[in-house]
Design an enzyme around this catalytic site. Structure first.
Site, PDB file in Angstrom:
ATOM      1  N   THR A  29      -2.790  -0.570   6.783  1.00 32.70           N
ATOM      2  CA  THR A  29      -1.379  -0.478   7.169  1.00 32.70           C
ATOM      3  C   THR A  29      -1.180   0.386   8.417  1.00 32.70           C
ATOM      4  OG1 THR A  29      -0.792  -0.720   4.853  1.00 32.70           O
ATOM      5  CG2 THR A  29       0.942   0.026   6.322  1.00 32.70           C
ATOM      6  N   SER A  55      -6.460   1.584   0.483  1.00 31.15           N
ATOM      7  CA  SER A  55      -6.688   2.862   1.163  1.00 31.15           C
ATOM      8  C   SER A  55      -7.784   2.806   2.225  1.00 31.15           C
ATOM      9  CB  SER A  55      -7.019   3.988   0.176  1.00 31.15           C
ATOM     10  OG  SER A  55      -5.895   4.248  -0.639  1.00 31.15           O
ATOM     11  N   ASP A 102       1.210  -6.451   0.366  1.00 31.07           N
ATOM     12  CA  ASP A 102       2.320  -5.609  -0.090  1.00 31.07           C
ATOM     13  C   ASP A 102       3.650  -6.359  -0.018  1.00 31.07           C
ATOM     14  OD1 ASP A 102       0.566  -3.574  -0.508  1.00 31.07           O
ATOM     15  OD2 ASP A 102       1.137  -2.393   1.229  1.00 31.07           O
TER      16      ASP A 102
END
Lengths: 175, 175, 175, 175
Positions: free
Chosen positions: A16, A12, A36
């Site tokens: 991304t 977080s 990921d």
């Protein structure tokens, strides 16, 4: 000319979003691969077992022997893609800090790499994890500092007060 | 005591993140329903047809007769859930501005509603749409202003410079 | 003329695929709502707490008081949507079997409803859950029989040997 | 001992379900990588442009020069992962049939590969695409035959009448 951009930051911290903005602003096509991608490629059993990756109730993550073996081959493969000509953005969470960097640095030896630290205040990252709705409580806070221990960066950005697109422009200017 | 919170804002203005934070900070359980829920419930054919909802290449969205008919029944149903005792957060994009508000206001008549305007600078919202990676180019920019035309709010927040969790706390304090 | 289609079956019995095919073959637009919609609308805390819905390690699911309260309001709202004119496909897992049906039947009183049992052999459903990759081990097997206890159907289909589209055509012919 | 399993089949022929079942039944951990992984790694612009991959209204897919360049590097990298010791399941749609196979065969030279053809009747695949809800109309039908032209397989399976898990067991027995 940079061939590989490695972004390292906790859960977080906004990696991304920065990656997508980077792919949008960089003039050449870059592949985005990362933690990921690897976790999604693993068997379901390895995502919650002793040999694999384990997400504890307090948000901490630990990985086992089999995870490490597959990860080592993964890193070799990503390096081979860059050697074959692809520009690659690696989006990672270096749970081992500097030790993780050494593993990647060895595999990427000889390639022009831009090392980017993606920092985000633990409380802000934790709240963003809640806003995203798909992250375990405590994970962002527990990773915020530990992933940067012993790391050496070419560039550091702080996402707590800077939008993803602005971070991407700063990184793109250094490529 | 507020029974329904209606958040209205353009695409990528940050509503969904605020909703998840609101569900996390509000002491009672609230249901989150909204435009995304309704669109997901519709037949695939209605998501790209004259009678349904259409996403143009420039990012603008238009809806047709059949969409409006189902939407009217949907609004009645959400109001009925609130009348049956559920606390509900409605997360909407009022493409019709004040006219959309009138439709909801009529259905929610008699219920204590908190109307919240979620504003975000068009350029910031557009960049966030790129960072999210799942929004059509131009959509955020085209909706940023139009959804607020003719609206009357109890509370307005600006997400361009405020984190989702902080926005949620401001709204929760007004419930 | 049927206004509401209720599909009841265990996890991985193939309901969602049938719903999409039904929306594709039925000439009028139908809204698809169900257990997944409700769970997604709930606060994250209710998805794993005593008051909410709990997914045990053996795949069994149990729901608490607060879940039941929100669910009761949800059922009232879905019925109100149908009364307001929407055609609705309800895609549910009746953990309480006949008792769950009574709750829905009461709310849908006066509306023309087609009750459909979606059966699937426990071993087949369990294997399909693995193929889908997003279902807890044991869930499909534990629900395969229990959801049909005490149920009364207008139509029963078996997905173990029949494709989703063929099931949808059978149901559509009965609407 | 097989190090790489390559599954080739058209859209909605059931490859992904088979891959998850294979990962579940094979005793060693296998990485699953494929067309979806590569497309997800590419910039959004490449997913709908002349240089990238294009999804036409009739469901046909075409790829351009820049896509091919990145894909070539990707294939080299996947081969390098296998050479570094990882077992890999490649889940692909060989739009170029035998020509695509030659590219992969060259990169995988010296590695023990099991080539598996995943066939599915065009009409069944098309209906399954509707049931899944995330595939363009016409795509499954247009790819059902073309991907197998000029291919040489060690094993062929037909998913039209066989469950994913059963297909996976057949493949696993040949590893």
């Amino acid at each position: 000319m940079t061939q590989v951009i490695v972004l390292n930051g906790g859960s977080s911290s906004g990696k991304t979003g920065i990656v997508r903005c980077l792919q949008s602003v960089l003039p050449e096509p870059w592949l985005a691969l990362g933690a990921d991608t690897l976790v999604a490629a693993m068997p379901a059993s390895l995502r919650s077992s002793d040999g694999g990756i384990e997400f504890a109730a307090d948000g901490t993550v630990s990985v086992g022997e089999e995870f490490r073996t597959l990860e080592a081959a993964w890193i070799e493969g990503v390096a081979a893609m860059a050697r074959a000509g692809a520009r690659i953005i690696v989006d990672e969470i270096f749970l081992g800090g500097g030790e993780s960097q050494r593993r990647w640095r060895k595999a990427l030896d000889g390639l022009p790499v831009l090392w980017v630290g993606v920092r985000c205040d633990a409380a802000v990252a934790e709240a963003r994890g809640i806003a995203r709705g798909d992250r375990a409580a405590g994970m962002a806070a527990s990773q915020a500092e530990v992933v940067h221990r012993g790391m050496v960066y070419d560039l550091e950005i702080d996402t707590a007060h800077t939008e993803s697109m602005e971070c991407a422009r700063t990184i793109a200017a250094a490529v």
